[in-house]
Design a protein around this motif. Structure first.
Motif, short mmCIF file in Angstrom:
data_model
loop_
_atom_site.label_atom_id
_atom_site.label_comp_id
_atom_site.label_asym_id
_atom_site.label_seq_id
_atom_site.Cartn_x
_atom_site.Cartn_y
_atom_site.Cartn_z
N UNK A 22 7.56 -15.10 -37.73
CA UNK A 22 7.33 -13.72 -37.28
C UNK A 22 7.01 -12.77 -38.44
N UNK A 23 6.59 -13.30 -39.57
CA UNK A 23 6.21 -12.44 -40.68
C UNK A 23 4.94 -11.65 -40.34
N UNK A 24 4.88 -10.42 -40.82
CA UNK A 24 3.72 -9.57 -40.56
C UNK A 24 2.68 -9.76 -41.67
N UNK A 25 1.41 -9.80 -41.27
CA UNK A 25 0.33 -9.87 -42.25
C UNK A 25 0.22 -8.54 -43.01
N UNK A 26 -0.15 -8.63 -44.26
CA UNK A 26 -0.44 -7.42 -45.03
C UNK A 26 -1.82 -6.90 -44.64
N UNK A 27 -2.10 -5.66 -45.01
CA UNK A 27 -3.41 -5.08 -44.71
C UNK A 27 -4.53 -5.85 -45.41
N UNK A 28 -4.26 -6.27 -46.65
CA UNK A 28 -5.26 -7.03 -47.40
C UNK A 28 -5.55 -8.36 -46.72
N UNK A 57 -9.17 -19.70 -50.13
CA UNK A 57 -8.82 -18.48 -50.86
C UNK A 57 -8.19 -17.43 -49.94
N UNK A 58 -8.77 -17.27 -48.76
CA UNK A 58 -8.24 -16.29 -47.81
C UNK A 58 -6.85 -16.70 -47.34
N UNK A 59 -6.70 -17.94 -46.92
CA UNK A 59 -5.43 -18.38 -46.36
C UNK A 59 -4.34 -18.50 -47.43
N UNK A 60 -4.71 -18.94 -48.62
CA UNK A 60 -3.72 -19.02 -49.69
C UNK A 60 -3.27 -17.63 -50.12
N UNK A 61 -4.18 -16.66 -50.02
CA UNK A 61 -3.80 -15.29 -50.31
C UNK A 61 -2.86 -14.73 -49.25
N UNK A 62 -3.19 -15.02 -47.98
CA UNK A 62 -2.35 -14.54 -46.88
C UNK A 62 -0.97 -15.19 -46.87
N UNK A 212 -14.36 -19.22 -57.56
CA UNK A 212 -13.23 -20.06 -57.94
C UNK A 212 -12.23 -20.14 -56.79
N UNK A 213 -11.70 -21.33 -56.55
CA UNK A 213 -10.68 -21.53 -55.52
C UNK A 213 -9.31 -21.54 -56.21
N UNK A 214 -8.45 -20.61 -55.81
CA UNK A 214 -7.14 -20.47 -56.45
C UNK A 214 -6.13 -21.43 -55.83
N UNK A 215 -4.99 -21.55 -56.49
CA UNK A 215 -3.93 -22.42 -55.99
C UNK A 215 -2.99 -21.68 -55.05
N UNK A 216 -1.86 -22.31 -54.75
CA UNK A 216 -0.86 -21.73 -53.86
C UNK A 216 0.17 -20.92 -54.65
N UNK A 217 0.79 -19.97 -53.99
CA UNK A 217 1.86 -19.20 -54.61
C UNK A 217 1.39 -17.85 -55.13
N UNK A 218 2.37 -17.00 -55.43
CA UNK A 218 2.10 -15.62 -55.85
C UNK A 218 1.31 -15.56 -57.16
N UNK A 222 -3.53 -13.91 -58.67
CA UNK A 222 -4.04 -12.86 -59.56
C UNK A 222 -5.55 -12.95 -59.73
N UNK A 223 -6.10 -14.14 -59.55
CA UNK A 223 -7.55 -14.32 -59.69
C UNK A 223 -8.22 -14.63 -58.35
N UNK A 224 -7.53 -14.33 -57.26
CA UNK A 224 -8.11 -14.59 -55.93
C UNK A 224 -9.20 -13.55 -55.64
N UNK A 225 -10.45 -13.98 -55.42
CA UNK A 225 -11.54 -13.03 -55.20
C UNK A 225 -11.59 -12.47 -53.78
N UNK A 226 -10.79 -13.02 -52.87
CA UNK A 226 -10.90 -12.63 -51.46
C UNK A 226 -9.74 -11.78 -50.96
#
Length: 253
Positions: A22-28, A57-62, A212-218, A222-226
């Motif tokens: 039930x976590x809420x998505x951020x605006x980004x 990139x999108x899903x790992x960022x979310x 570039x495709x970033x990894x998992x985790x916070x 920092x370099x996620x373009x999406x």
């Protein structure tokens, strides 16, 4: 008691699943998902799926915050499995209950065999009882004869708590990578285009995703373009603290 800790751990596992569900998505994240899923429709490209790298990139960022649970969730399942394997003998409440009839039967047989001696000891310590005329003062050794002993309940070929616990742990083991691999599973299932197919990169239809495709985790975001990730979620931090605590309890620390 091991069974008590095991039950506490199961309750926390339910809490972790329900909380993260039930976590809420951020605006980004919401903007990133909208762009990935629907902006192509504005150009009439309704049948083009996102590129695999773009989707990751999108899903790992979310799911960056959720991925932080991964290490502690893996340890939780491993510790739960180790504790489950150690619940046997005197620590297995089911076995204790199964053996209860033997303990009661032994106590009855002991009273039957040593009745006069036990009565003498009680009379010496407490005095002779005052009986009503209708009561008999004699000891009847055959009241609890062997033929009236407690019957042993056979559990052969029946499902037991132990077997169900093992079955549960085996099924839980399949989800030990749930939080660390969730983004990858979502993209690989049906969300993104297969490698080699033309796909949507957020701007146009292309042959391949070039960012570039970033990894998992916070830290990796920092370099996620999406999707921009600002920081850790306080709710996730609370979940991690609870997992750390229960893991210590499961490990007997």
């Amino acid at each position: 008691m091991a069974s008590h800790v095991f039950l506490q751990a199961l309750n926390l596992g339910i809490e972790v699943i329900n909380t993260t569900d039930h976590l809420q998505y951020t605006k980004e994240c919401s903007r990133g998902l909208l762009k990935m899923q629907y902006c192509s429709h504005c150009q009439g490209l309704t049948n083009r799926k996102p590129c695999m790298g773009y989707c990751l990139n999108v899903m790992r960022g979310c799911l960056a915050n959720m991925a932080e649970i991964d290490l502690h969730w893996r340890e939780y399942i491993r510790s739960l499995e180790e504790l489950s394997n150690g619940i046997h003998g005197a620590y297995d409440i089911e076995q204790v209950l199964f053996n209860l009839h033997s303990l009661v039967n032994d106590a009855i047989m002991n009273a039957q065999i040593n009745g006069p001696k036990l009565s003498a000891m009680v009379n010496k310590a407490c005095g002779h009882p005052i009986r009503k005329p209708a009561e008999s003062s004699g000891y009847q050794p055959d009241v609890y004869s062997e033929k009236h002993g407690l019957k042993i309940i056979q559990k052969e070929n029946e499902e037991t708590l132990s077997s169900r616990r093992k079955e549960f742990i085996n099924s839980l083991r399949l989800y030990r990578t749930l939080y660390g691999g969730l983004a990858d599973q979502l993209c690989a299932s049906d969300l993104a285009a297969a490698d080699g197919l033309v796909c949507w990169n957020g701007e146009d239809v292309v042959k391949s995703y070039t960012h570039r495709v970033v990894g998992n985790g916070i830290k990796a975001q920092s370099s996620n373009p999406e999707v921009k990730v600002k920081g850790t979620d306080p709710v996730i931090n609370q979940i991690i603290d609870k997992l750390k605590h229960i893991n210590q309890s499961l490990q007997g620390k």
